[in-house]
Design a protein around this motif. Structure first.
Motif, PDB file in Angstrom:
ATOM      1  N   ASP A 165     -85.413   5.738  35.079  1.00  0.00           N
ATOM      2  CA  ASP A 165     -84.478   5.159  36.166  1.00  0.00           C
ATOM      3  C   ASP A 165     -83.440   4.273  35.645  1.00  0.00           C
ATOM      4  OD1 ASP A 165     -86.527   3.318  35.235  1.00  0.00           O
ATOM      5  OD2 ASP A 165     -87.025   2.498  37.092  1.00  0.00           O
ATOM      6  N   TRP A 166     -82.770   4.465  34.331  1.00  0.00           N
ATOM      7  CA  TRP A 166     -82.157   3.727  33.623  1.00  0.00           C
ATOM      8  C   TRP A 166     -80.803   3.309  34.405  1.00  0.00           C
ATOM      9  CZ3 TRP A 166     -81.037  -0.305  31.231  1.00  0.00           C
ATOM     10  CH2 TRP A 166     -79.950  -0.742  30.649  1.00  0.00           C
ATOM     11  N   ASP A 167     -80.154   4.454  35.188  1.00  0.00           N
ATOM     12  CA  ASP A 167     -78.906   4.328  35.918  1.00  0.00           C
ATOM     13  C   ASP A 167     -78.940   3.406  36.980  1.00  0.00           C
ATOM     14  OD1 ASP A 167     -77.538   6.086  34.409  1.00  0.00           O
ATOM     15  OD2 ASP A 167     -78.039   7.670  35.623  1.00  0.00           O
ATOM     16  N   VAL A 168     -80.406   3.226  37.814  1.00  0.00           N
ATOM     17  CA  VAL A 168     -80.502   2.233  38.692  1.00  0.00           C
ATOM     18  C   VAL A 168     -80.846   0.978  38.286  1.00  0.00           C
ATOM     19  CG1 VAL A 168     -82.223   1.849  40.524  1.00  0.00           C
ATOM     20  CG2 VAL A 168     -81.770   4.302  39.939  1.00  0.00           C
ATOM     21  N   ASP A 204     -66.534  -7.155  28.544  1.00  0.00           N
ATOM     22  CA  ASP A 204     -66.643  -6.043  27.546  1.00  0.00           C
ATOM     23  C   ASP A 204     -67.799  -5.000  28.063  1.00  0.00           C
ATOM     24  OD1 ASP A 204     -66.041  -4.881  24.971  1.00  0.00           O
ATOM     25  OD2 ASP A 204     -68.143  -5.091  24.487  1.00  0.00           O
ATOM     26  N   ILE A 205     -68.887  -5.546  28.525  1.00  0.00           N
ATOM     27  CA  ILE A 205     -70.081  -4.680  28.829  1.00  0.00           C
ATOM     28  C   ILE A 205     -69.512  -3.699  30.236  1.00  0.00           C
ATOM     29  CG2 ILE A 205     -71.094  -6.281  30.311  1.00  0.00           C
ATOM     30  CD1 ILE A 205     -72.846  -3.531  28.247  1.00  0.00           C
ATOM     31  N   CYS A 206     -68.728  -4.434  31.116  1.00  0.00           N
ATOM     32  CA  CYS A 206     -68.145  -3.555  32.211  1.00  0.00           C
ATOM     33  C   CYS A 206     -67.352  -2.621  31.755  1.00  0.00           C
ATOM     34  CB  CYS A 206     -67.366  -4.376  33.177  1.00  0.00           C
ATOM     35  SG  CYS A 206     -68.365  -5.826  33.613  1.00  0.00           S
ATOM     36  N   TYR A 207     -66.248  -2.949  30.876  1.00  0.00           N
ATOM     37  CA  TYR A 207     -65.630  -1.774  30.147  1.00  0.00           C
ATOM     38  C   TYR A 207     -66.370  -0.519  29.453  1.00  0.00           C
ATOM     39  CZ  TYR A 207     -61.545  -5.143  30.816  1.00  0.00           C
ATOM     40  OH  TYR A 207     -60.637  -5.944  31.271  1.00  0.00           O
ATOM     41  N   ARG A 208     -67.512  -0.975  28.817  1.00  0.00           N
ATOM     42  CA  ARG A 208     -68.171  -0.008  28.158  1.00  0.00           C
ATOM     43  C   ARG A 208     -68.713   0.741  29.268  1.00  0.00           C
ATOM     44  NH1 ARG A 208     -69.787  -0.652  22.826  1.00  0.00           N
ATOM     45  NH2 ARG A 208     -68.965  -2.772  21.739  1.00  0.00           N
ATOM     46  N   THR A 209     -69.372   0.164  30.154  1.00  0.00           N
ATOM     47  CA  THR A 209     -70.035   0.787  31.370  1.00  0.00           C
ATOM     48  C   THR A 209     -69.054   1.918  32.127  1.00  0.00           C
ATOM     49  OG1 THR A 209     -71.499  -0.932  31.872  1.00  0.00           O
ATOM     50  CG2 THR A 209     -71.429   0.574  33.553  1.00  0.00           C
ATOM     51  N   LEU A 210     -67.774   1.422  32.211  1.00  0.00           N
ATOM     52  CA  LEU A 210     -66.858   2.126  32.865  1.00  0.00           C
ATOM     53  C   LEU A 210     -66.611   3.449  32.110  1.00  0.00           C
ATOM     54  CD1 LEU A 210     -64.867   2.403  35.065  1.00  0.00           C
ATOM     55  CD2 LEU A 210     -62.965   1.062  33.894  1.00  0.00           C
ATOM     56  N   ASN A 219     -72.598   7.288  41.992  1.00  0.00           N
ATOM     57  CA  ASN A 219     -72.288   6.052  41.124  1.00  0.00           C
ATOM     58  C   ASN A 219     -70.930   5.239  41.410  1.00  0.00           C
ATOM     59  OD1 ASN A 219     -74.074   6.455  38.986  1.00  0.00           O
ATOM     60  ND2 ASN A 219     -72.628   8.212  37.967  1.00  0.00           N
ATOM     61  N   ARG A 220     -70.800   5.461  42.969  1.00  0.00           N
ATOM     62  CA  ARG A 220     -69.525   4.926  43.308  1.00  0.00           C
ATOM     63  C   ARG A 220     -69.796   3.234  43.368  1.00  0.00           C
ATOM     64  NH1 ARG A 220     -64.921   5.788  46.467  1.00  0.00           N
ATOM     65  NH2 ARG A 220     -63.856   3.782  46.630  1.00  0.00           N
ATOM     66  N   ALA A 260     -62.239   6.631  38.850  1.00  0.00           N
ATOM     67  CA  ALA A 260     -62.766   5.235  38.805  1.00  0.00           C
ATOM     68  C   ALA A 260     -61.525   4.128  38.751  1.00  0.00           C
ATOM     69  CB  ALA A 260     -63.978   5.204  37.895  1.00  0.00           C
ATOM     70  N   VAL A 261     -60.649   4.278  37.641  1.00  0.00           N
ATOM     71  CA  VAL A 261     -59.927   3.223  37.514  1.00  0.00           C
ATOM     72  C   VAL A 261     -58.856   3.140  38.540  1.00  0.00           C
ATOM     73  CG1 VAL A 261     -57.759   2.466  35.992  1.00  0.00           C
ATOM     74  CG2 VAL A 261     -59.871   3.188  34.991  1.00  0.00           C
ATOM     75  N   ALA A 262     -58.532   4.277  39.203  1.00  0.00           N
ATOM     76  CA  ALA A 262     -57.437   4.209  40.466  1.00  0.00           C
ATOM     77  C   ALA A 262     -58.064   3.605  41.527  1.00  0.00           C
ATOM     78  CB  ALA A 262     -57.308   6.027  40.786  1.00  0.00           C
TER      79      ALA A 262
END
Length: 1410
Positions: A165-168, A204-210, A219-220, A260-262
């Motif tokens: 359940d890593w994504d969760v 940075d962790i947010c950019y990596r996740t993106l 994943n929305r 996602a970016v849009a």
């Protein structure tokens, strides 16, 4: 414990920095071993349960050790996940303590601030590093798993069982991080500004996740959380500068991040009112693309982002579109151009279609549309196709302004000639959309629009005259009113002053009041008139408005009312508004006419696309013609008729497309029941009335399909019969005749249509209507013949007795029609009668002979009697034409006669009677031969079978006898089978063979009748008539009438189909007629006759095949067309062997006539599908067309070879063809021939083996590469083969390119340069030619030179192969100098042979004239 917490935690740039001790900075004191970590985690867990997050100060080293562990075993992964869970709880506890602390209005103490700052930074640091470490491990496991799946290994890599359940969990971590960022963390710093390294670490962790999270619907929420964090970071933590740069970096490298970016940028705009960031991103994005557009991946990723964002936020995108267009529409990447144009199209559809746009938005819309229009002609086919699709979408959404409609349609029509099939297809779809959604009218019949436009222009001109007259009346009235104004003005002023407000109780009609004003003015009763004007204004409801005016303004207002009311009372009219409406109507019709003109201009181009080799072109053209026909576009009628040619296509998809198109046009109505049937019959009749004669057979085929599929049902057949019999009210005679033609077509596939209504048809066939229109007589007989199922043999139906009343009636009618001088279409009438005799009647030969006898009796019996008996006329007398030229006229042409060679003197007769009689003889003899060959043969065979069935009772014999019933269908086929098995060794005959022998005996008897009795029996009627036919053909100077000559020649050809003896004896005579006559109809008839003779007697006609091909070079297009059709038919049915003469047929691919061109292309397409026929003769075609004496233009040569070589698709054939073409280089001697061969090589598609063949034969053309055109052809092979080639093929291409470049290198001094070798050889050749010319001429005059016949010269594949093998051996064994000498010698020989070639032709023509 608290006293030990006096330190400062500095966020490290590198994790290893925490291992160093510096002042009061926190550092890691101990790295735990893997076996120690579980125990330490248990200690951490107990601390967490005590809800004291400050335990991190003591146990930081434990978590640090887990993060820095490099192992990926199960224990390490388990420790990571346990650490994540504990840290999650720790941060949660920290957030609970920070919330009241930071929410308070009082600033925290310095000690608390430092403690919580250190704790916050340490917890967030550890949490983020743990998430990074887990992400790395998860991604590595995913890659290994994917790699193993691709390699299909049995042992799978470690799955994600350790991370169920890593994504969760990661989603929960991001939500927790967002909650932490929502606290006023900046208060923990002094001054209250968060340090940049902390914000950078969080983002940075947010950019990596993106970058890692795929764009799935589940994943929305993760994406939204990320951009909520970015929003807080930008708003409160000064992250606005870094965000655009990192976002662009992600877009550049991550394909799936665009969506996602849009969505995230739109969220920032809507939730946080951050709009400047998008402007910065757009600016940086444009700059990045302008600097580097060569990277396809980057261009694609940026394009995806722009497209996604414009789709969800067009309003934000529109302000930037102008700059995007200026910067990116001229870049090299077609992906970017497509993207910008797509965005412009979407912006127009979503935001710029309103009628209430301001001027600025209208200007922007027009700018976008201009860009779209300009890129219809873009250099890239991908862009042109994309723009067409965008325009198509705009048209469907009704987003194209009227001012752009015709411009866009004109560009679409021009794109129909595009070289790309994708663009052509998109252009057709756009034109179709314009026709279906045109803003002008439902029906665009050009003639109707022009008439309506002329009518409205006349109305406008009349209105113009009316307006001019009205202006004169107004000017005259104003002059008269001007004289009254001085007297009226003071009274108005006085009235307004005395009675500023007037109330009127009595209600009267406004018109009545107006009409009362004029008499008062004429009586100069101005006071009452003023009161009436004010009352009329009051009744009109304008009192409140007039009260607001100043006194002087009210006086002017009432004076103007006086003027208006008096005009109304005098009946003055103002037609200005009507004129404006009329101008709009005229302009609308003018645009409609222009629209229709442009749409009509597409039709000729669409006709060419109907015959395209690309199926999509054909399907789209069929669809467009169907749509255009429904809208009445001029020119679509021709297209709908040309579509009938596709009925004969071998491609089932094309046939189905045509059939469905006609169903849509002819059978689709909004009605039901009988009304639907009547409408369908009207559609069918209208279409049939316009088709050309050549398309009639295709229409019959379609009618058969529609009857079989019950599109034409019983109700439609009933309506057709009602029209035919004139029972349907309002039916005209032409409509009745068209219904009869449709019934004939339908009955061919369903005989019961005619058989069930036989009585009705017979009554009309001999009724009064046929005397007024003999065409009904002809058609009725054809319909009656169709009452017999075409699939049945003669033994399955009952024939009429020859003395039946109906048979006598139609015979009498025919005899009366025969002598009518102005009878139209006599040939069809006579053919229908004889067809009816031989299909429907008993003893048809007697009926036909009786008619001929009756005609002879009615003419003059002496006309056919000569002094010499027919049997004494030897057949060889008919081989010469005494009068091959037209003799001078000795009589009045209007009284052309047929002289009789009787001693009593000539008997004069009208020529039309003789022509009709001769035609009847020819058709009768053909039907007689077919009757014997099929009907009589089948009947006799049937009797034999019945006898066999009676004699043999056992089942086996019965079964074998039944099998023999369908063994043959005609006597001619039996004899062909006999000739095919005559050389087989004799075997013991079994029962089946005995039966076959009986059939062969029947066939021999019938053949003997045709050979000896029909024409040569002294008592036969034909033996007395055929000499007269030959006499007419022999003396065209005496019998000058062209109709008579045509009938006689046609009859002669038909007589020749009966008897092989008669055919052989008159063959040269028929060939002389073909070669010497100037009547093109005679030539065409003779060619058709030769085709029939080839099927009947192929061995007799085979030596004369060259005369077939000779007709392909005639000037008359109708004759060439006939020759092409007949040759195609014979070759496809394998009645003529395909030899080198087929090159003459290949020349027709570039014929001036489109029909000849199309038929020839279809023919080569058909033979390309038949085993190796085309491949076998291809070397001869290339050789003959490349002959310099043919003087074929290079463009035409290339057109022919491009089409023919495009039909060769088999790899083995291409490989052999490459070698054969290369071996032709040393056998040719001119630069033009070398260019032609190289061009042919460039047309082939190469695989690895074919390219190696080219490399192996470089020696044959290495000296020819010096010619630029030859070199460019080989370069084209390299470039086209390199595209999308596999590595193995690319290696061979590189090798060939190296060999090709070696051929261009300059040789060492002293050696002969290759560039000069070829001209030297050419000079030597020319010298040898000069030297050998005289001996050649002497030899020519001294003795007859040896030459090959036409058939030998047009070599077969084996012959050309021998020459090429010889050339290969010579080139391989001899040194270069000897090769060059031999090439010169062979050139001399070929030149001398070329000089000798015309001689046989001259001798042949001289022999022909003797």
């Amino acid at each position: 414990m608290e006293e030990s917490h006096d330190f400062q935690f500095i966020l490290p740039l590198n994790n290893n920095d925490l291992l160093n001790s510096r002042g009061d900075q926190f550092y890691v004191q101990q790295i735990y071993a893997p076996n120690e970590i579980p125990q330490q985690l248990l200690a951490c867990k107990s601390k967490v349960h005590h809800c004291d997050p400050f335990y991190i100060f003591e146990h930081f080293d434990t978590y640090y050790s887990i993060i820095e562990t490099k192992a990926n075993d199960a224990a390490a992964i388990r420790n990571l996940m346990r650490a994540f869970d504990l840290l999650y709880l720790t941060v949660d506890q920290l957030g609970g303590q920070l919330a009241p602390l930071l929410a308070s209005n009082e600033a925290p103490s310095s000690r608390d601030r430092v403690r919580y700052l250190n704790l916050t930074k340490m917890c967030i640091y550890l949490m983020i590093q743990t998430v990074k470490r887990i992400d790395v491990v998860v991604q590595q496991v995913l890659k290994e798993q994917q790699f193993n799946q691709q390699k299909k290994r049995g042992k799978q890599a470690e799955t994600l069982e350790q991370y169920p359940d890593w994504d969760v969990k990661r989603g929960k971590f991001l939500v927790q991080l967002f909650n932490m960022m929502q606290h006023h963390l900046e208060k923990l710093w002094n001054p209250p500004v968060a340090e940049e390294s902390f914000v950078t670490m969080v983002c940075d962790i947010c950019y990596r996740t993106l970058e890692l999270v795929p764009p799935r619907p589940d994943n929305r929420h993760v994406i939204d959380t990320l951009f909520h964090i970015f929003g807080i970071a930008i708003k409160r933590y000064n992250h606005a500068i870094t965000f655009p740069a990192r976002t662009l970096q992600i877009l550049r490298s991550t394909e799936h991040a665009s969506t996602a970016v849009a969505n995230g940028i739109l969220l920032l705009h809507e939730e946080y009112s951050i709009s400047t960031v998008f402007s910065i991103i757009m600016k940086d994005l444009v700059e990045a693309l302008t600097l580097d557009t060569s990277d396809i991946a980057v261009s694609r990723n940026f394009s995806n982002f722009l497209t996604e964002f414009s789709g969800i936020a067009p309003k934000l995108m529109i302000p930037h579109l102008s700059k995007l267009g200026d910067e990116l529409l001229d870049c090299e990447s077609h992906v970017l151009r497509n993207c910008v144009l797509q965005i412009m199209g979407d912006a127009v559809v979503s935001e710029l279609t309103s009628e209430e746009l301001d001027d600025e938005m209208k200007e922007a819309r027009n700018e976008f549309l201009d860009n779209l229009l300009a890129h219809v002609n873009d250099i890239s086919a991908h862009v042109r196709s994309k723009v067409m699709h965008i325009w198509h979408h705009l048209k469907e959404q009704h987003a194209i302004p009227l001012s752009f409609q015709i411009k866009v349609l004109r560009e679409a029509v021009d794109r129909l000639e595009d070289k790309s099939s994708l663009v052509r297809r998109a252009a057709i779809q756009l034109i179709k959309a314009f026709l279906e959604n045109n803003p002008y009218s439902g029906k665009l019949t050009l003639e109707e629009l022009i008439k309506k436009h002329e009518k409205e222009v006349q109305v406008m001109e009349q209105l113009d005259e009316v307006i001019a007259e009205e202006r004169k009346q107004v000017e005259k009235f104003n002059e008269q009113f001007g004289t009254v104004v001085p007297e009226l003005s003071p009274i108005i002023e006085e009235n307004v002053r005395e009675f500023p407000e007037l109330q009127f109780d009595k209600e009267e009609e406004l018109d009545v009041l107006v009409n009362r004003i004029l008499p008062l003015l004429l009586d100069k009763n101005y006071k009452d008139a003023v009161v009436l004007v004010r009352k009329a204004d009051y009744m009109a409801g304008n009192e409140d408005l007039s009260q607001q005016l100043k006194p002087e303004e009210r006086c002017a207002y009432l004076l103007a009312l006086f003027n208006t009311y008096i005009k109304l009372a005098n009946g003055f009219k103002d037609s200005s508004e009507e004129m404006l409406k009329q101008i709009k109507t005229v302009d609308f019709l003018k645009d409609s006419i222009e629209f229709s003109h442009v749409a009509t201009g597409a039709m000729p181009k669409m006709l060419e696309m109907l015959l395209s080799k690309t199926n999509t072109d054909v399907f789209e053209a069929v669809d467009l013609f169907t749509t255009g026909y429904l809208f009445g576009i001029h020119g679509t009628e021709t297209g709908m008729q040309r579509m009938l040619n596709l009925v004969w296509s071998s491609d089932k998809e094309k046939r189905d497309a045509v059939s469905n198109a006609y169903r849509r046009v002819l059978f689709t109505t909004d009605l039901t029941g009988r009304a639907h049937a009547i409408k369908v019959v009207q559609n069918l009749s209208k279409f049939l009335s316009k088709i050309e004669y050549g398309h009639y057979t295709a229409m019959e085929m379609l009618m058969g399909e529609w009857v079989a599929s019950e599109n034409i049902d019983a109700l439609i057949i009933q309506v057709l019969f009602e029209r035919f019999t004139l029972k349907l009210e309002g039916t005209t005679k032409d409509e009745s005749r068209l219904a009869l033609q449709l019934l004939i077509m339908a009955s061919q596939s369903k005989s019961t249509i005619a058989s069930a209504n036989r009585t009705i048809i017979e009554d009309i066939a001999i009724g009064d209507r046929v005397r007024q229109d003999p065409r009904i007589y002809t058609a009725c007989l054809q319909l009656l013949v169709n009452s017999i199922d075409a699939n049945n043999n003669s033994k399955y139906y009952k024939r009429y007795p020859s003395n039946a009343k109906f048979v006598g009636d139609i015979t009498s009618l025919f005899l009366s029609f025969f002598f009518h001088p102005k009878l139209p279409e006599f040939d069809s009438l006579a053919m229908s009668l004889f067809e009816y005799y031989y299909r429907m009647c008993q003893a048809p030969d007697e009926l036909a002979q009786n008619i001929v006898s009756e005609l002879i009796r009615r003419f003059n019996k002496q006309w056919l009697i000569t002094d010499t008996q027919p049997e004494e006329l030897p057949p060889t007398q008919t081989t010469d034409i005494p009068y091959s030229q037209t003799l001078p006229l000795t009589q009045d042409p209007s009284q052309t006669v047929l002289p009789s060679p009787t001693p009593k003197g000539p008997v004069r007769m009208p020529v039309y009677l003789v022509s009709r009689f001769v035609f009847c003889i020819g058709f009768m003899i053909i039907k007689e031969m077919i009757f014997l060959d099929m009907d009589v043969y089948n009947n006799m065979k049937f009797r034999e079978e019945l006898t066999a069935l009676e004699e043999k009772k056992n089942k086996k014999d019965v079964a074998s006898a039944l099998r023999r019933q369908t063994m043959n269908v005609s006597a001619m086929e039996v004899r062909k089978r006999l000739s095919g098995v005559a050389a087989e060794p004799q075997q013991e005959p079994d029962d089946d063979l005995v039966g076959a022998t009986a059939e062969d005996n029947i066939a021999e008897e019938i053949n003997a009748i045709c050979e000896d009795m029909l024409l040569y029996n002294p008592s036969a009627l034909m033996s007395k008539i055929y000499p007269i036919i030959i006499e007419i053909c022999k003396k065209p100077g005496e019998y000058r009438d062209p109709q008579l000559q045509q009938a006689a020649t046609l009859t002669l050809a038909r007589l020749m189909t009966v008897s092989s003896k008669f055919c052989e004896s008159n063959m040269s005579f028929l060939m002389n007629i073909l070669n010497l006559t100037k009547n093109m109809k005679i030539k065409c008839n003779t060619v058709v006759g030769l085709s029939d003779l080839t099927f009947r007697f192929p061995n007799i006609i085979e030596p004369w095949t060259s005369h077939f091909y000779a007709q392909l070079h005639e000037e008359n297009s109708e004759l060439r067309l006939t020759a092409v059709k007949m040759l195609s038919h014979l070759i496809l049915h394998e009645m003529i062997r395909v030899k080198g003469q087929i090159a003459d047929l290949a020349l027709c691919i570039v014929d001036e006539s489109d029909e000849i061109k199309n038929i020839t292309q279809q023919f080569f397409k058909e033979i390309a599908n038949k085993s190796n026929i085309l491949y076998n003769v291809l070397p001869d075609i290339i050789s003959k067309l490349g002959d310099i004496n043919l003087h074929l233009e290079e463009d035409k040569y290339r057109t022919i070879m491009r089409y023919i070589l495009g039909l060769i698709q088999k790899d083995r054939q291409i490989e052999t063809l490459v070698e054969k073409l290369c071996l032709r280089f040393p056998l040719t001697r001119t630069e033009r021939q070398w260019r032609d061969i190289a061009y042919c090589l460039s047309l082939l598609s190469y695989n690895e083996r074919a390219l190696k063949k080219l490399i192996d034969n470089v020696q044959h053309f290495k000296d020819k590469v010096q010619i630029d055109e030859v070199y460019q052809s080989f370069k084209l092979i390299i470039s086209s083969t390199s595209k999308l080639a596999k590595p193995e093929l690319k290696a061979v291409v590189a090798e060939f390119e190296t060999r090709l470049n070696e051929c261009l290198q300059v040789t060492e001094p002293g050696a002969n340069p290759p560039a000069e070798g070829a001209p030297a050889a050419g000079n030597e050749t020319r010298m040898n030619k000069t030297k050998t010319a005289k001996p050649g001429n002497k030899a020519q005059s001294g003795r007859q030179p040896k030459r090959r016949s036409a058939r030998q010269k047009s070599s077969s594949e084996e012959e050309s192969s021998e020459e090429e093998a010889t050339a290969r051996r010579q080139v391989g064994k001899q040194p270069r100098q000897q090769q060059r000498k031999q090439a010169v010698a062979s050139s001399d020989e070929s030149e001398s042979s070329e000089e000798e070639r015309p001689a046989p032709a001259k001798n042949q023509s001289s022999r022909r004239r003797k």
